[in-house]
Design an enzyme around this catalytic site. Structure first.
Site, PDB file in Angstrom:
ATOM      1  N   GLY A  71      36.557   6.109   8.033  1.00  0.00           N
ATOM      2  CA  GLY A  71      37.996   6.175   8.281  1.00  0.00           C
ATOM      3  C   GLY A  71      38.446   7.574   8.683  1.00  0.00           C
ATOM      4  O   GLY A  71      39.434   7.731   9.407  1.00  0.00           O
ATOM      5  N   ALA A  97      36.958   5.794   3.921  1.00  0.00           N
ATOM      6  CA  ALA A  97      37.934   5.065   3.105  1.00  0.00           C
ATOM      7  C   ALA A  97      37.455   5.080   1.662  1.00  0.00           C
ATOM      8  O   ALA A  97      36.269   5.270   1.396  1.00  0.00           O
ATOM      9  CB  ALA A  97      38.047   3.638   3.604  1.00  0.00           C
ATOM     10  N   GLU A 113      37.828   7.752  12.292  1.00  0.00           N
ATOM     11  CA  GLU A 113      38.779   6.873  12.979  1.00  0.00           C
ATOM     12  C   GLU A 113      40.157   7.536  13.061  1.00  0.00           C
ATOM     13  O   GLU A 113      40.887   7.392  14.035  1.00  0.00           O
ATOM     14  CB  GLU A 113      38.868   5.525  12.242  1.00  0.00           C
ATOM     15  CG  GLU A 113      37.595   4.708  12.407  1.00  0.00           C
ATOM     16  CD  GLU A 113      37.630   3.421  11.624  1.00  0.00           C
ATOM     17  OE1 GLU A 113      37.661   3.497  10.370  1.00  0.00           O
ATOM     18  OE2 GLU A 113      37.644   2.344  12.235  1.00  0.00           O
ATOM     19  N   GLU A 162      29.768   2.797   8.241  1.00  0.00           N
ATOM     20  CA  GLU A 162      30.140   1.521   7.606  1.00  0.00           C
ATOM     21  C   GLU A 162      29.008   0.497   7.540  1.00  0.00           C
ATOM     22  O   GLU A 162      28.887  -0.214   6.545  1.00  0.00           O
ATOM     23  CB  GLU A 162      31.353   0.900   8.314  1.00  0.00           C
ATOM     24  CG  GLU A 162      32.680   1.540   7.958  1.00  0.00           C
ATOM     25  CD  GLU A 162      33.002   2.788   8.768  1.00  0.00           C
ATOM     26  OE1 GLU A 162      32.092   3.310   9.450  1.00  0.00           O
ATOM     27  OE2 GLU A 162      34.150   3.252   8.735  1.00  0.00           O
TER      28      GLU A 162
END
Ligand SMILES: NC(=O)c1ccc[n+]([C@@H]2O[C@H](COP(=O)([O-])OP(=O)(O)OC[C@H]3O[C@@H](n4cnc5c(N)ncnc54)[C@H](O)[C@@H]3O)[C@@H](O)[C@H]2O)c1
Length: 743
Positions: A123, A77, A126, A148
């Site tokens: 992300g 992200a 994911e 993360e």
């Protein structure tokens, strides 16, 4: 802007390109003007829109996601977004939106294949997890993980739920709690990806698989934690049986599939975790809780708690500090280490290393392994030269053992390393790094000798840990090429390189060494010259204070524990044994001579050295050793004031005293211009000396505490212990002005 140019502009700014061929849509992400792809609400909205179109297009039967970037799928992200969340609720909402997007993708009525080449992180992974099928390129540039926790966060877009579903809890926790990234082969073995293929055919194979999935000739049936077992046409049975025959996998599945087993698993994981984090890093603990909820109460409950935990962590101090460190290192990567951004580094095609001991061997290793250029080592005689070569070989062997490289790769890299007992082979070097004994005269003589051999514009860098570069440059006929490159031990593991320029160092020399350091895999800070530069200088009063505490009667293990509880990876006395008590004594003397009473160490250090207690290397120090570190060697107390009668000192106060010395010296370095910025000071302390990352470095720590409070505490200790706690003028100034060190 006319309607036409506006339309063209919009089209240009679009992140995705969509092509359709043989009923398969290829949706390629290439965010304009960005070096890597990152996810943001804007990208999410475009993705939703593209999917909507694809869903409605009856001619499209399946989708492939790929990246238009050279060596990057999706790096994660967009981290800037995290700093924009003002409240936990806002961050939770952000996470919920991302979850919804990927839920939608997972439920998409047409099969979706992720074609992964390059970094597929956070992300990005994911996203791939919400696809029907994942294929990775076999390139060394490809890596998959959820890093993360390294930013004080947890995956917030379904990763904590989809990973355990796909891999089983143990493998998923290993990824989520450590943030480590997997190479394609390992990802395939674990079942994180379904196939690994060479990069040139990645998208082609992905398109074929997408078509097969749409035609139902390929039906991936995944046994959790066993990877993909059935690739169409009845191929998978043998593999299934092979996987099921694996006792470890069975034990793993049995453990996590019943409530008692799960309890054992999570209790064990928590115990292990706390041993490592000592409760200082909340993210992995929250991740554990979130994974457990998902496994026990289902995906909905898991996602709800995932977004809640993500939101709370995103606005926590720990995450803020870790994100700041991330931004600081990113900014450092773009700088050339001088005040003129136009200065360009010169090309370095060969490096010479003088002295192939502990440090020289390590420097040669990172040069060959990371930078990939030839390196020539000069040692003082044949036996030492052979030892140096063996040392470098040993460092490569460690990696072969860990399977991070093959023996073929080791041999190819080792071919870059040659040794000798004279200066042959140095003529062509653009850079020579010196790592002989810490002796000014010896190092000066070496400069004079090597300058007779090397080219005029060859850079001479010293790995001294305390001698001023200005003094070394005095021996040079071309002082503008002299600089310090201070590596940390062990060089193959420690991430920092401290570059020291003296007043006459040419800018191109600094820029070239910064570039070399980066290519050797280091985070590089550039500081100005002075005794002990930055890192050795701030370590000196910290270690001295630990010594003074011992002289006051502190217990060795208690003192170490105090600083470990504060967040350092090891305590100061363990560090002293590791560095070498003789080395510390030598550096301590240099510091004392340069800075006077303020940096005077305790008297007992000389006694320890005279007793032959040099630390781990002599198997005799504060602790006892037989290879491994054992308990405190009680006989050492006979050489310390108070002997065996140790005095009970408050742990928190012991830690505070050492830390204030460390932080105040860092502030002094900034005030005197040794440091160019508080940012560099934070990075140097965290990456070079193990200052707790969750506190962000000495300047972030001072800002969080408040300069006035720090000043007050230093004055309190000054009253009790005298001049060594005198506050630096810059601290007084900042405290009086009610300012902070960081803007
Ligand atoms: N050990 C550390 O943790 C550390 C950390 C940072 C910097 N340093 C600095 O790095 C330098 C080297 O330290 P080290 O720990 O590697 O020491 P070391 O004793 O392991 O290695 C020094 C090497 O230099 C060789 N040498 C001596 N004279 C030589 C000459 N004239 N020509 C060629 N080789 C010669 C020796 O044979 C030896 O192998 C010192 O200046 C030290 O202060 C050490």
């Amino acid at each position: 802007m006319t309607a036409m140019t506006k339309k063209a502009e919009e089209a240009k700014k679009s992140c995705f390109t969509l092509t359709v061929e043989d009923s398969v849509a290829v949706l390629s992400l290439d965010i304009p003007d960005e070096p890597v792809n990152t996810l943001s609400p804007a990208v999410g909205a475009e993705l939703e829109e593209a999917l909507r179109k694809i869903e409605q297009d009856a001619a499209v039967k399946a989708v492939v996601f790929s990246s238009g970037k050279k060596d990057n799928f999706v790096a994660g992200a967009k981290i800037d977004l995290i700093s924009t969340f003002r409240t936990a609720e806002e961050a939770t909402e952000g996470s919920r939106k991302a979850q919804e997007g990927f839920d939608h993708l997972e439920a998409f009525p047409k099969p979706v294949v992720a074609a992964i080449h390059g970094a597929c992180l956070g992300g990005g992974l994911e996203w791939a997890l919400a696809c029907t099928y994942r294929i990775a390129s076999d390139s060394p540039k490809t890596s998959l993980g959820v890093p993360e926790v390294q930013l004080g966060l947890i995956p917030g877009a379904g990763g904590t739920q989809r990973l355990p579903k796909l891999l089983g809890a143990q493998a998923a926790l290993d990824l989520i709690l450590t943030g480590k990234a997997l190479k394609p082969k390992k990802a395939l073995k674990l079942g994180l990806v379904d196939e690994v293929v060479p990069k040139p055919i990645l998208v082609e194979v992905a398109k074929r698989r997408a078509a097969e999935l749409a035609a139902r000739t390929l039906r991936p049936e995944r046994a959790r934690g066993l990877g993909l077992r059935s690739v169409g046409k009845g191929k998978g049975l043998g593999e299934i049986l092979k996987g099921l025959a694996n006792k470890e996998t069975w034990a793993e599945l049995a453990l996590e599939d019943n409530p008692i087993g799960r309890k054992i698993l999570f209790d064990q994981a928590r115990k292990q975790l706390l041993k490592k984090t000592r409760g200082k890093y909340p993210a992995p603990e929250r991740a554990l809780e979130v994974v457990k909820v998902g496994m026990e109460d289902g995906m909905r409950a898991g996602l709800a708690i995932e977004s809640k935990a993500f939101g709370e962590l995103a606005v926590s101090d720990v995450s803020k500090r870790l994100v700041e460190i991330f931004f600081a290192t990113t900014a450092l990567k773009k700088e050339n280490g001088t005040s003129d951004p136009k200065v360009k580094p010169r090309e370095v095609r060969k490096i010479g290393v003088l002295g192939g001991g502990l440090m020289g061997g390590g420097i040669a290793y990172v040069t060959a392994a990371q930078m990939g250029v030839p390196v020539r080592i000069k040692e003082k005689d044949d036996a030492s030269a052979a030892r140096a070569l063996k040392h470098v070989h040993g460092l490569f062997d460690e990696r072969v053992k860990r399977k991070s490289i093959t023996w073929r790769e080791r041999d190819a890299k080792m071919a870059l390393v040659t040794v000798g007992n004279d200066t042959s082979g140095f003529k062509g070097c653009e850079l020579v790094i010196e790592a002989v004994f810490e002796d000014l005269k010896l190092k000066q003589n070496i400069i004079r000798d090597i300058e007779k051999v090397v080219r005029q514009d060859c850079i001479f860098a010293s790995n001294t840990s305390s001698l001023p570069i200005t003094r070394l440059a005095e021996a040079s006929s071309r002082p503008e090429t002299v600089i310090g490159m201070h590596y940390f031990s062990p060089v193959n593991k420690m991430p920092l390189l401290e570059i020291i320029r003296h007043k006459g160092t040419a800018d191109w020399v600094t820029a070239t060494c910064v570039e070399v350091g980066r290519k050797q895999g280091k985070t590089v800070i550039v500081v100005n010259d002075g005794v002990g530069f930055y890192t050795s200088r701030i370590l000196a009063p910290y270690m001295n204070e630990a010594g003074h505490l011992l002289a006051e009667g502190a217990d060795i293990a208690e003192l170490d524990r105090a600083l470990v509880d504060f967040g350092f990876p090891v305590g100061p006395i363990t560090l002293l044994d590791e560095v070498g008590i003789d080395v510390a004594a030598k550096v301590g003397k240099i510091m004392h001579e340069a800075f006077g009473e303020r940096l005077s160490g305790p008297d007992h250090v000389e006694k320890l050295v005279a007793d032959g207690r040099l630390g781990r290397k002599s198997k005799k120090g504060f602790y006892s050793y037989d290879g491994k570190k054992k308990g405190v060697d009680e006989s050492v107390y006979a050489l310390l004031p108070h002997g065996k009668d140790r005095v009970k000192l408050d742990r928190q106060e012991m830690a505070e005293r050492c830390v204030i010395q460390f932080v105040n010296e860092a502030i002094r370095c900034l005030g005197e211009g040794v440091l160019r910025s508080p940012r560099d000071g934070d990075i140097g302390a965290v990456f070079g000396l193990g200052f707790p990352p969750f506190l962000g470095g000495p300047f972030r720590y001072a800002d969080a505490l408040g300069a006035a409070k720090l000043l007050e505490r230093a004055e309190h200790f000054q009253k009790k212990h005298g001049k060594r706690f005198e506050s630096p003028p810059l601290l007084v100034e900042v405290a009086k002005a009610g300012k902070r060190f960081h803007a």
